[in-house]
Design a protein around this motif. Structure first.
Motif, short mmCIF file in Angstrom:
data_model
loop_
_atom_site.label_atom_id
_atom_site.label_comp_id
_atom_site.label_asym_id
_atom_site.label_seq_id
_atom_site.Cartn_x
_atom_site.Cartn_y
_atom_site.Cartn_z
N GLN A 72 0.68 -0.73 -0.27
CA GLN A 72 0.05 -0.20 0.11
C GLN A 72 1.08 1.55 0.33
O GLN A 72 2.00 1.24 0.85
CB GLN A 72 -0.86 0.10 1.39
CG GLN A 72 -1.60 1.55 1.38
CD GLN A 72 -2.64 1.45 2.66
OE1 GLN A 72 -2.52 1.14 3.30
NE2 GLN A 72 -4.15 1.10 1.47
N GLY A 73 0.68 2.25 -0.50
CA GLY A 73 1.31 3.21 -0.77
C GLY A 73 0.74 4.38 0.35
O GLY A 73 0.04 4.22 0.76
N PRO A 74 1.01 5.55 0.09
CA PRO A 74 0.86 6.99 0.73
C PRO A 74 -0.30 7.20 0.57
O PRO A 74 -1.17 6.68 -0.38
CB PRO A 74 2.03 7.70 0.71
CG PRO A 74 3.25 7.22 0.39
CD PRO A 74 2.24 6.32 -0.29
N ILE A 75 -1.40 8.08 1.46
CA ILE A 75 -2.36 8.53 1.29
C ILE A 75 -1.85 10.11 0.86
O ILE A 75 -1.16 11.45 1.90
CB ILE A 75 -2.78 9.17 2.08
CG1 ILE A 75 -3.56 8.11 3.50
CG2 ILE A 75 -4.78 10.08 2.20
CD1 ILE A 75 -3.62 7.68 4.90
N SER A 85 2.38 14.10 0.28
CA SER A 85 1.70 13.02 0.89
C SER A 85 1.32 13.43 2.04
O SER A 85 1.17 14.22 3.13
CB SER A 85 2.54 11.43 1.74
OG SER A 85 3.20 12.36 2.68
N ILE A 86 0.15 13.68 2.82
CA ILE A 86 -0.74 13.56 4.09
C ILE A 86 0.39 13.18 5.33
O ILE A 86 0.65 11.62 5.65
CB ILE A 86 -2.22 13.62 3.72
CG1 ILE A 86 -2.69 13.72 3.24
CG2 ILE A 86 -2.57 13.49 5.90
CD1 ILE A 86 -4.31 13.34 3.02
N PRO A 87 1.06 13.84 5.66
CA PRO A 87 1.67 14.01 6.78
C PRO A 87 1.29 12.68 8.21
O PRO A 87 -0.17 13.13 8.29
CB PRO A 87 1.81 14.74 7.68
CG PRO A 87 0.80 16.31 7.88
CD PRO A 87 0.98 15.41 6.05
N ARG A 88 1.86 12.13 8.63
CA ARG A 88 1.39 11.34 10.33
C ARG A 88 1.24 12.33 11.51
O ARG A 88 1.03 13.66 11.01
CB ARG A 88 2.69 11.40 10.69
CG ARG A 88 2.73 10.18 10.45
CD ARG A 88 3.86 9.34 10.61
NE ARG A 88 4.39 9.08 12.40
CZ ARG A 88 4.17 8.24 13.00
NH1 ARG A 88 4.05 7.02 12.50
NH2 ARG A 88 4.54 7.72 13.89
N SER A 89 0.55 12.10 12.57
CA SER A 89 -0.40 13.54 13.25
C SER A 89 0.48 14.05 14.06
O SER A 89 0.43 14.99 14.55
CB SER A 89 -1.18 12.19 14.19
OG SER A 89 -0.24 11.46 15.37
N ASP A 90 1.61 13.50 14.15
CA ASP A 90 3.16 14.24 14.49
C ASP A 90 4.11 15.52 13.38
O ASP A 90 4.58 15.42 14.36
CB ASP A 90 4.32 13.37 15.09
CG ASP A 90 3.99 11.72 14.34
OD1 ASP A 90 4.41 12.17 12.95
OD2 ASP A 90 4.96 10.51 14.79
N GLY A 91 3.18 15.05 12.54
CA GLY A 91 3.70 15.71 11.72
C GLY A 91 5.00 15.50 10.79
O GLY A 91 4.87 15.87 9.64
N LYS A 92 5.10 13.95 11.39
CA LYS A 92 6.48 13.63 10.15
C LYS A 92 6.21 12.74 9.50
O LYS A 92 4.70 12.05 9.09
CB LYS A 92 7.21 12.52 11.23
CG LYS A 92 7.58 12.77 12.41
CD LYS A 92 8.76 12.37 13.59
CE LYS A 92 9.23 12.91 14.39
NZ LYS A 92 9.62 11.66 16.02
#
Length: 203
Positions: A72-75, A85-92
């Motif tokens: 699976q690829g990124p969102i 891509s949309i970052p993680r909740s921690d911004g990374k």
């Protein structure tokens, strides 16, 4: 070339694949496992599951909930498309996974966009994160069935339905010069636990 089983005993039948990067250390090994999953799952299986996506047909779109393995690829950003891509909740950077919320199961097919919502989940970075939520970094039951690891009767009934949402960011839409068209479907992800889209499909 065969890999020796973790027990040290050669097994000449493929019985599983470690697709979680932080458990299968080493870039070369991770790449090998990624390609093995390609080989056992087929290259264009996803085309039959989601005709609205025009990606490469070899990887599960990040905008779908079907499988969260290394295939699976990124969102991708719902407006800009790849490579943003949309970052993680921690911004990374590091990837997100899309999951349908429980109300989707009761939504009628002709009202999915109004009734169904989704949530973003951070892809696990560490072994502890993976073990706490293994479904976010491993092959789904349906993918295991496609790969021949389990029988269809062993796929839980609540794991046989999958969703896709938003514009076709895995394929042709976005803001870059190489994109064929603009992304037209509105996605409201102001609440990462209740992401809504005007385009939702169920397979």
């Amino acid at each position: 070339k065969c890999s020796t089983a973790l027990t040290g005993v050669p097994i000449h039948r493929l019985v599983g694949g470690i697709t979680m990067p932080h458990l299968a250390e080493g870039g070369e090994w991770r790449s090998q496992m990624h390609e093995i999953v390609h080989g056992i799952s087929g290259y264009e299986f996803n085309n039959n599951l989601e005709a609205a996506r025009t990606g490469d047909g070899m990887h599960v779109p990040g905008s779908c909930t079907m499988d969260h393995s290394s295939l699976q690829g990124p969102i991708w950003d719902w407006v800009q498309g790849a490579p943003t891509s949309i970052p993680r909740s921690d911004g990374k950077d590091g990837g997100l996974r899309l999951e349908a919320n429980s109300e989707c199961d009761d939504c009628p097919d002709d009202d999915l966009a109004n009734c169904c919502s989704f949530r973003y989940l951070d892809s696990p970075f560490t072994a502890a994160e993976f073990l706490a939520n293994p479904e976010i970094g491993s092959m789904s039951p349906l993918m295991q069935y496609i790969a021949g690891f389990i029988k269809m009767k062993d796929v839980p009934k609540d794991k046989r339905t999958y969703y896709c949402m938003g514009s076709d960011t895995d394929g042709s839409c976005g803001e870059e010069d190489f994109h064929v068209k603009k992304c037209v479907y509105t996605v409201d992800d102001s609440n990462r636990s209740k992401v809504k889209s005007e385009f939702v499909t169920r397979a």
